[in-house]
Design a protein around this motif. Structure first.
Motif, short mmCIF file in Angstrom:
data_model
loop_
_atom_site.label_atom_id
_atom_site.label_comp_id
_atom_site.label_asym_id
_atom_site.label_seq_id
_atom_site.Cartn_x
_atom_site.Cartn_y
_atom_site.Cartn_z
N MET A 165 0.93 -1.23 -0.10
CA MET A 165 -0.13 0.01 -0.11
C MET A 165 0.96 1.14 0.04
O MET A 165 0.45 2.55 -0.54
CB MET A 165 -0.98 -0.12 1.11
N GLU A 166 1.90 1.13 0.67
CA GLU A 166 2.82 2.10 0.62
C GLU A 166 3.58 2.66 -0.71
O GLU A 166 3.60 3.81 -1.13
CB GLU A 166 4.03 2.15 1.56
N VAL A 167 3.80 1.41 -1.58
CA VAL A 167 4.17 1.80 -2.86
C VAL A 167 3.13 2.49 -3.73
O VAL A 167 3.58 3.18 -4.48
CB VAL A 167 4.49 0.41 -3.43
N HIS A 168 2.00 2.02 -3.50
CA HIS A 168 0.76 2.52 -4.20
C HIS A 168 0.49 4.11 -3.71
O HIS A 168 0.32 4.83 -4.49
CB HIS A 168 -0.51 1.72 -3.84
N ALA A 169 0.75 4.35 -2.55
CA ALA A 169 0.57 5.76 -2.17
C ALA A 169 1.72 6.48 -2.67
O ALA A 169 1.47 7.81 -2.93
CB ALA A 169 0.68 5.79 -0.61
N SER A 215 3.16 6.04 -5.52
CA SER A 215 2.71 6.23 -6.77
C SER A 215 1.63 7.36 -6.93
O SER A 215 1.80 8.13 -8.05
CB SER A 215 2.19 5.07 -7.80
N ILE A 216 0.71 7.59 -6.03
CA ILE A 216 -0.27 8.74 -6.17
C ILE A 216 0.68 9.94 -5.72
O ILE A 216 0.44 10.80 -6.53
CB ILE A 216 -1.24 8.35 -4.92
N ARG A 217 1.49 10.08 -4.91
CA ARG A 217 2.14 11.22 -4.44
C ARG A 217 2.97 11.66 -5.63
O ARG A 217 3.14 13.02 -6.00
CB ARG A 217 2.99 11.02 -3.37
N ALA A 218 3.60 10.98 -6.49
CA ALA A 218 4.32 11.24 -7.61
C ALA A 218 3.44 11.66 -9.09
O ALA A 218 3.95 11.38 -9.94
CB ALA A 218 5.32 9.90 -8.09
N CYS A 219 2.14 11.27 -8.88
CA CYS A 219 0.97 11.48 -9.80
C CYS A 219 1.40 10.34 -11.09
O CYS A 219 1.33 10.62 -12.20
CB CYS A 219 1.21 12.97 -10.43
N LEU A 220 1.80 9.24 -10.69
CA LEU A 220 1.97 8.32 -11.61
C LEU A 220 0.68 7.10 -11.79
O LEU A 220 0.77 6.28 -12.57
CB LEU A 220 3.12 7.42 -11.39
N GLU A 221 -0.11 7.30 -10.96
CA GLU A 221 -1.25 6.20 -10.82
C GLU A 221 -1.89 6.07 -12.25
O GLU A 221 -2.67 4.95 -12.27
CB GLU A 221 -2.19 6.52 -9.50
N SER A 222 -2.10 6.99 -12.87
CA SER A 222 -2.64 6.91 -14.20
C SER A 222 -1.76 6.13 -15.50
O SER A 222 -2.16 6.05 -16.51
CB SER A 222 -3.52 8.16 -14.68
#
Length: 177
Positions: free
Chosen positions: A1-5, A7-14
């Protein structure tokens, strides 16, 4: 979940590559629910996204879900590759839908320019062994291909022995004789 978080902070989730990696990570950690949720929210999917979901589901008892995803993937115009072959056959094997898996294999191998590799033929051979001799044509083809690709590999002989032993007749033995 930390890795996912992260990616969100780095604006890479899309990003489809990052998204596919997250799906793979969640699936391998046993969190198919998170993988599925993220998959459904992806703005675009590629072959790796589909592979990650289709392969991840059966590992954790969600074979039917993998089969539904496979059908959705085809409807979305994504052509299957050898990973989807394996994921679909694995899904069918996990939920005891061996005949359905072999039907998928048969129909896909007729329409796909990709040549099945040794892993696919091992999976097909194993599935034919579980089908109690109901798929002698596919089983015989698997045997021929295993002997052609790796005639010195002992695994092939064990798989073939199991497959033929489960059959109701000796017809398959005669194909290789």
């Amino acid at each position: 979940m930390e890795v996912h978080a992260c990616s969100i902070r780095a604006c890479l989730e899309s990003d489809v590559v990052v998204g596919s990696a997250l799906i793979e990570m969640y699936s391998k950690c046993g969190r198919v629910d998170y993988a599925s949720r993220f998959f459904e929210l992806m703005p675009s999917r590629n072959v790796y996204s589909w592979n990650s979901m289709i392969s991840g589901c059966p590992r954790h008892g969600h074979g039917h879900k993998a089969l539904k995803l496979f059908e959705r993937m085809k409807l979305h115009g994504q052509p299957p590759d050898h990973v989807e072959f394996m994921g679909t056959l694995s899904a069918c094997n996990h939920v005891d839908l061996v005949d359905e898996g072999l039907e998928h294999f048969n129909s896909m191998s007729d329409r796909t320019p990709m040549e099945p590799n040794i892993l696919i033929w091992w999976t097909v051979s194993g599935a034919c062994g579980r089908a109690n001799g109901r798929n002698t044509d596919i089983g015989g083809k698997a045997g021929e291909m295993l002997m052609e690709l790796e005639p010195q590999n002992a695994v092939n002989y064990v798989l073939l022995s199991n497959m033929y032993a489960s059959g109701k007749s000796g017809k398959m033995w005669q194909r290789l004789g």
